[in-house]
Design an enzyme around this catalytic site. Structure first.
Site, PDB file in Angstrom:
ATOM      1  N   LEU A 136       0.809  -1.048  -0.021  1.00 51.76           N
ATOM      2  CA  LEU A 136      -0.151  -0.042   0.011  1.00 51.76           C
ATOM      3  C   LEU A 136       0.714   1.335   0.099  1.00 51.76           C
ATOM      4  CD1 LEU A 136      -2.673  -1.122   2.714  1.00 51.76           C
ATOM      5  CD2 LEU A 136      -3.032  -1.140   0.128  1.00 51.76           C
ATOM      6  N   GLY A 137       1.974   1.077   0.366  1.00 49.61           N
ATOM      7  CA  GLY A 137       3.110   2.294   0.573  1.00 49.61           C
ATOM      8  C   GLY A 137       4.229   2.155   1.255  1.00 49.61           C
TER       9      GLY A 137
ATOM     10  N   GLY B 193       7.752   4.304   3.262  1.00 46.95           N
ATOM     11  CA  GLY B 193       8.220   5.598   3.741  1.00 46.95           C
ATOM     12  C   GLY B 193       9.453   5.355   4.491  1.00 46.95           C
ATOM     13  N   GLY B 194       9.777   6.167   5.179  1.00 46.73           N
ATOM     14  CA  GLY B 194      11.031   6.499   6.034  1.00 46.73           C
ATOM     15  C   GLY B 194      11.087   5.322   7.251  1.00 46.73           C
ATOM     16  N   MET B 195       9.751   5.408   7.899  1.00 50.32           N
ATOM     17  CA  MET B 195       9.822   4.245   9.063  1.00 50.32           C
ATOM     18  C   MET B 195       9.561   2.663   8.695  1.00 50.32           C
ATOM     19  SD  MET B 195      10.191   5.498  12.346  1.00 50.32           S
ATOM     20  CE  MET B 195       8.899   4.531  13.289  1.00 50.32           C
TER      21      MET B 195
ATOM     22  N   VAL C 282       3.879  -0.287   4.393  1.00 54.58           N
ATOM     23  CA  VAL C 282       2.380  -0.799   4.904  1.00 54.58           C
ATOM     24  C   VAL C 282       1.865  -1.700   3.679  1.00 54.58           C
ATOM     25  CG1 VAL C 282       0.142   0.186   5.212  1.00 54.58           C
ATOM     26  CG2 VAL C 282       2.098   1.530   5.963  1.00 54.58           C
TER      27      VAL C 282
ATOM     28  N   LYS D 230       1.319  -2.514   8.865  1.00 50.34           N
ATOM     29  CA  LYS D 230       2.338  -1.416   8.863  1.00 50.34           C
ATOM     30  C   LYS D 230       3.785  -2.211   9.703  1.00 50.34           C
ATOM     31  CE  LYS D 230       3.968   3.331   9.699  1.00 50.34           C
ATOM     32  NZ  LYS D 230       3.489   4.721   9.765  1.00 50.34           N
TER      33      LYS D 230
ATOM     34  N   ASP E 259       1.233  15.959  12.190  1.00 50.56           N
ATOM     35  CA  ASP E 259       1.307  15.688  10.759  1.00 50.56           C
ATOM     36  C   ASP E 259       0.121  15.455  10.175  1.00 50.56           C
ATOM     37  OD1 ASP E 259       2.984  15.653   8.480  1.00 50.56           O
ATOM     38  OD2 ASP E 259       3.469  13.390   8.586  1.00 50.56           O
TER      39      ASP E 259
END
Length: 327
Positions: free
Chosen positions: A22-23, A25-27, A30, A44, A138
């Site tokens: 689904l995506g 990122g930096g952490m 997902v 996640k 955020d």
């Protein structure tokens, strides 16, 4: 939208089987994932390269705690989590609705009635967080999912207790520049009033199709957030004074979430009644699409190391891995 798994994505995480990405990122990444019984979740996980860092593990735990605080009415309900696992993970409900930025891309600027209902509901979400002394920090269009029953706030990766500076450094801006509060842009304390500022910026985007301080390089955005007047072009006239007060540079002059909710919407009607037909149709499409998605795993590049083989259980032979790696 879901995309295929890569060759080195895990085949199982806890009791869940990833079926799509689904995506990322930096952490972490997902996944769209399912249980053996077919329950679909958003899963996640933390990147392996940072999982050994105690600070990142603490942040992941706090994100999980904040997701539980906001609850399933205003957020993606937490199904299960293991923050102590070798690779920490968090499973939440799979929300059937587009992120707000995709909703605006699909429908254009949203009708005033939609913006008002959306804003009032988000005031409820933030109010629940703030009542537990948690600030999101955020809030932006991609972190708000629009469902037929109301918006849901997600991604609490930099949320923290109000007044807690342990996970950030004073003087360092953390967040998304276009939707930061002035105090956050200056690296100062971001309180509940900072979330109200970000909410107003998000509502300007929903109503007018552009963020209140425009686009551009991070440094330019950080300057405009702190010193420039917001661009409210395209915002319905009746909403301009309401949102302008929320975008006041002085956090003490901004309204509380409770007061703002009362100014936005009287609470009558179902949330779906205020949504454009195109957005409702997209929500319905997503509800069926999730079951039509065929799991697919991209093959490893020819020059990539055989990471799948090294991470596989000992009972799996190299030969078997070579035949199943692209399945």
């Amino acid at each position: 939208m879901p995309s295929p798994l890569t060759h080195d994505d895990p085949r199982a995480i806890g009791p869940y089987r990833p079926v799509a990405r689904l995506g990322t990122g930096g952490m972490g990444t997902v996944y769209l994932a399912r249980t053996a019984g077919g329950r679909t979740v958003a899963l996640k996980t933390m990147h392996a390269r940072i999982a050994s860092d105690p600070a990142f593990r603490t942040r992941f735990r706090l994100e999980t705690d904040a997701a539980r605080v906001v609850g399933e009415r205003y957020g993606a309900g937490v199904v299960a989590a293991d923050v102590r696992a070798e690779t920490p993970w968090l499973a939440t409900e799979y929300v059937l609705g587009p992120p707000l930025d995709e909703a605006v891309e699909l429908c254009g600027p949203l009708p005033e009635a939609t913006v008002r209902a959306l804003g009032a509901a988000l005031c409820g979400a933030l109010g629940q967080l703030h009542a537990s002394d948690v600030v999101h920090r955020d809030l932006k269009p991609s972190n708000v999912l629009v469902t037929a029953y109301g918006p849901k706030v997600i991604d609490f990766g930099i949320a923290r207790a109000a007044g807690d500076e342990h996970l950030t450094r004073v003087g360092v801006a953390v967040g998304t520049p276009a939707f930061m509060s002035p105090e956050q842009a200056a690296g100062q304390e971001h309180s509940a009033a900072g979330d109200v500022f970000a909410l107003a910026g998000l509502l300007v985007f929903a109503a007018a199709g552009h963020p209140p301080f425009g686009h551009g390089q991070a440094a330019d955005l950080l300057y405009r957030v702190q010193y420039a007047e917001p661009d409210l072009t395209g915002v319905p006239d009746a909403l301009v004074p309401v949102l302008a007060q929320c975008l006041d540079k002085n956090p003490f002059r901004r309204p509380t979430t409770g007061r703002l909710a009362a100014q936005l919407h009287d609470g009558t009607g179902e949330f779906a009644d205020h949504l454009p037909d195109a957005l409702l149709a997209d929500i319905g499409h997503r509800a069926t699409e999730v079951w039509q998605f065929t799991p697919r795993r991209l093959p490893a590049p020819a020059d990539a190391p055989d990471t799948a083989a090294t991470a596989a259980p000992a009972r799996w032979t190299r030969r078997r891995l070579l035949f199943t790696g692209a399945g």
